[in-house]
Scaffold this motif. Sequence first.
Motif, PDB file in Angstrom:
ATOM      1  N   PHE A 154       0.955  -1.219  -0.031  1.00 15.29           N
ATOM      2  CA  PHE A 154      -0.161  -0.010   0.004  1.00 15.29           C
ATOM      3  C   PHE A 154       1.018   1.173  -0.104  1.00 15.29           C
ATOM      4  O   PHE A 154       2.020   1.350   0.429  1.00 15.29           O
ATOM      5  N   ARG A 155       0.445   2.476  -0.643  1.00 17.51           N
ATOM      6  CA  ARG A 155       1.159   3.676  -0.279  1.00 17.51           C
ATOM      7  C   ARG A 155       0.427   4.981  -0.332  1.00 17.51           C
ATOM      8  O   ARG A 155      -0.967   4.800  -0.837  1.00 17.51           O
ATOM      9  N   TYR A 156       0.647   5.806   0.503  1.00 22.95           N
ATOM     10  CA  TYR A 156       0.353   7.086   0.408  1.00 22.95           C
ATOM     11  C   TYR A 156       1.236   8.134  -0.307  1.00 22.95           C
ATOM     12  O   TYR A 156       2.416   8.003   0.481  1.00 22.95           O
ATOM     13  N   THR A 157       0.995   8.716  -0.827  1.00 25.47           N
ATOM     14  CA  THR A 157       1.795  10.069  -1.406  1.00 25.47           C
ATOM     15  C   THR A 157       1.176  11.101  -1.080  1.00 25.47           C
ATOM     16  O   THR A 157       0.200  11.365  -1.183  1.00 25.47           O
ATOM     17  N   ALA A 158       2.089  12.377  -1.240  1.00 29.34           N
ATOM     18  CA  ALA A 158       1.323  13.624  -0.776  1.00 29.34           C
ATOM     19  C   ALA A 158       2.328  14.724  -1.244  1.00 29.34           C
ATOM     20  O   ALA A 158       3.595  14.552  -1.538  1.00 29.34           O
ATOM     21  N   GLY A 159       1.959  16.087  -1.370  1.00 29.53           N
ATOM     22  CA  GLY A 159       2.710  16.987  -1.948  1.00 29.53           C
ATOM     23  C   GLY A 159       3.204  17.041  -3.374  1.00 29.53           C
ATOM     24  O   GLY A 159       4.171  17.826  -3.787  1.00 29.53           O
ATOM     25  N   GLU A 207       0.300  -7.320   8.692  1.00 26.94           N
ATOM     26  CA  GLU A 207      -0.316  -8.030   7.259  1.00 26.94           C
ATOM     27  C   GLU A 207      -0.306  -7.266   5.946  1.00 26.94           C
ATOM     28  O   GLU A 207      -0.813  -7.431   5.036  1.00 26.94           O
ATOM     29  N   THR A 208       0.444  -5.886   6.150  1.00 27.11           N
ATOM     30  CA  THR A 208       0.619  -4.943   5.035  1.00 27.11           C
ATOM     31  C   THR A 208       2.054  -4.495   4.969  1.00 27.11           C
ATOM     32  O   THR A 208       2.657  -4.270   5.998  1.00 27.11           O
ATOM     33  N   ALA A 253     -13.492   5.198  -2.384  1.00 30.28           N
ATOM     34  CA  ALA A 253     -13.845   6.651  -2.140  1.00 30.28           C
ATOM     35  C   ALA A 253     -14.742   6.863  -0.970  1.00 30.28           C
ATOM     36  O   ALA A 253     -14.582   7.476   0.128  1.00 30.28           O
ATOM     37  N   PHE A 254     -15.728   6.352  -0.858  1.00 27.83           N
ATOM     38  CA  PHE A 254     -16.624   6.293   0.127  1.00 27.83           C
ATOM     39  C   PHE A 254     -15.877   5.966   1.721  1.00 27.83           C
ATOM     40  O   PHE A 254     -16.245   6.419   2.586  1.00 27.83           O
ATOM     41  N   SER A 255     -15.107   4.780   1.501  1.00 19.30           N
ATOM     42  CA  SER A 255     -14.436   4.490   2.835  1.00 19.30           C
ATOM     43  C   SER A 255     -13.551   5.611   3.435  1.00 19.30           C
ATOM     44  O   SER A 255     -13.744   5.554   4.599  1.00 19.30           O
ATOM     45  N   GLU A 298      -6.942  -0.102   5.300  1.00 16.95           N
ATOM     46  CA  GLU A 298      -7.711  -1.361   5.733  1.00 16.95           C
ATOM     47  C   GLU A 298      -8.136  -1.897   4.308  1.00 16.95           C
ATOM     48  O   GLU A 298      -8.199  -3.253   4.234  1.00 16.95           O
ATOM     49  N   GLN A 299      -8.525  -1.261   3.452  1.00 20.03           N
ATOM     50  CA  GLN A 299      -9.165  -1.661   2.210  1.00 20.03           C
ATOM     51  C   GLN A 299      -8.397  -2.447   1.497  1.00 20.03           C
ATOM     52  O   GLN A 299      -8.936  -3.214   0.617  1.00 20.03           O
TER      53      GLN A 299
END
Length: 642
Positions: A257-262, A298-299, A437-439, A523-524
């Motif tokens: 999983f990844r989050y990016t910002a900026g 787990e991720t 998106a709704f999550s 978690e999705q």
Amino acid sequence: KARNDGTFIFLLLLLFCFLDCPPMGLETLKIDDFQLHASTTKRYGLGAHRGRLNIQAGLYEDDLYDGAWCAGRDDPLQWFEVDARRLTKFTGVVTQGRNSLWSSDWVTSFKVMFSNDSHTWVTLKNGSEDMIFSANREKEIPVRNIFPAPVVARYIRVNPRSWFGSGSICMRVEILGCPMPDPNNYYHRRNEVITTDDLDFRHHGYKEMRQLMKVVNDMCPNITRIYNIGKSHSGLKLYAIEISDNPGEHEVGEPEFRYTAGSHGNEVLGRELLLLLMQFMCLEYLSGNQRIRHLVEETRIHLLPSVNPDGYEKAFEVGSELSGWSLGRWSNDGIDIHHNFPDLNSILWEAEAKKWPPRKMLNHHVAIPEWYQSKNASVALETRALIAWMEKMPFVLGGNLQGGELVVTFPYDRTRSQWVAREQTPTPDDHVFRWLAFSYASTHRLMTDANRRVCHTEDFAKEDGTINGASWHTAAGSMNDFSYLHTNCFELSMYVGCDKFPHESELPEEWENNRESLLVFMEQVHRGIKGVVRDLQGRGIANATISVEGISHDIRTAVDGDYWRLLNPGEYRVTARAEGYGLSSKKCEVGYEMGATRCDFTIGRSNLSRIKEIMEKFNKQPIRLPVRQLQARRSRERRLGT
């Protein structure tokens, strides 16, 4: 003792008088519409409620949501008023002109007045004369004026004295002020949001960001790893932190999983949220939080807080109130990184229009065109680094944090019809994207609140805080579309706050607004099906194709043969195939409980692939049979009359 207590209180009040005060919250909407008033208004769309710093206008001049407060008359008797609803120490004013594609309106000077009852007003003096402040020279760059000394009052008015000669009296405003201590004030208690998390709530420049990531790594060395994916135009490294129970290693069956910002350097809230998230996960893991421990074990999680550090440094240098709407948005070479990816949509849609067969054009892993990969292409170094990272890691789900709105957008971001600015353009996985998106939106404190005020012009709360990107505004070459069409990763954009660059004092509340959403969305990644595709000897098969009946978008297995396919609850017919192998199909059922359903496949070599192997073994020459065997074969053929 009483004397000491009195001295202590006096010193506290004295200290309070010399503290710099943050913005009161016109831009962040902490100040609601009922607290804003004006002498006159040109029309409703230019009312006092639109006089907020950095507010953006609609496309049309007579839009219901316009880009400033504009007075109904152009004379020195006009004013813009803020009711703080309690005694407040006012320290300054920040002003802008009107945001408009068609008009040029701004105030060039103003007076400031104060009141405790809204009837009797006192003008701020410079000696015996009314003090006149210099304001704006154009409509977008904010100008800050600090008062010679703080003034305590409940109401404040900005009284324009001069304005641009070819324009009208129009303003966007932020007030700098500190509420005076008053535990009995209802309005303050109603709006107050307090966090219990002990985190570093401040803005971090490039060096401070590196240091904070190092602190997290030192605190949790067994579950974190710092690495960089490349460099920015000015040579700053693009640092990421990995959070996993085996950092540095891809574990078979564990999704990434990844989050990016900026990517837009001036949208700094996302950057700080990711820095807060890595601190939070480390501390909660150490304290034994079972939810966080399960996520980590787990991720494999990757957090990249600053895609465009060059742009951030430009915005950071002038500060939260003065960076405006666009300073630092682009890379150093003037490129919008988030929309700098190859436009694979048009390539796929052209192939579909021509009805090309799958062997000629796949519905997934669409190739990057050659022109894009040339050195002369207008591609930012940061974009190239992102693409290499996205191709290297088998990401399953990703979110990029943006700013300036409160909404989650999902692909496609480009309209399918040419020259159409807005059009619903769903992917084959539209139902999955809508759930993802709704999550996030539904667990955010404000996104789905039907009573909240719109940030600028769009009421996204009516759509449950989500929208298809192309139905908002079309954009070719987005990170979201590229990720979906070129890799296995489903990517969405989270616009996490109306204010792109909130003041440091707002960070605790913004963290509370987004914390649960950030965790729920991660978690999705465990929703849908997962498994391994193996050959008859039990070896994993890389690049095998996973197809789901009824969804014209396939994914591929990773190096070890493992895969993850995001799906909503239901029963699916799934097929695994690979070059040189047969195919295998089975039904896979996805339940409502969290956790992907295991769905493994075993496939054998195809007859054609075996023949090819034999041909290659003999250098593609016909196989020569022994003489006796050849004579016996010819004799048998003669007897049979062939």
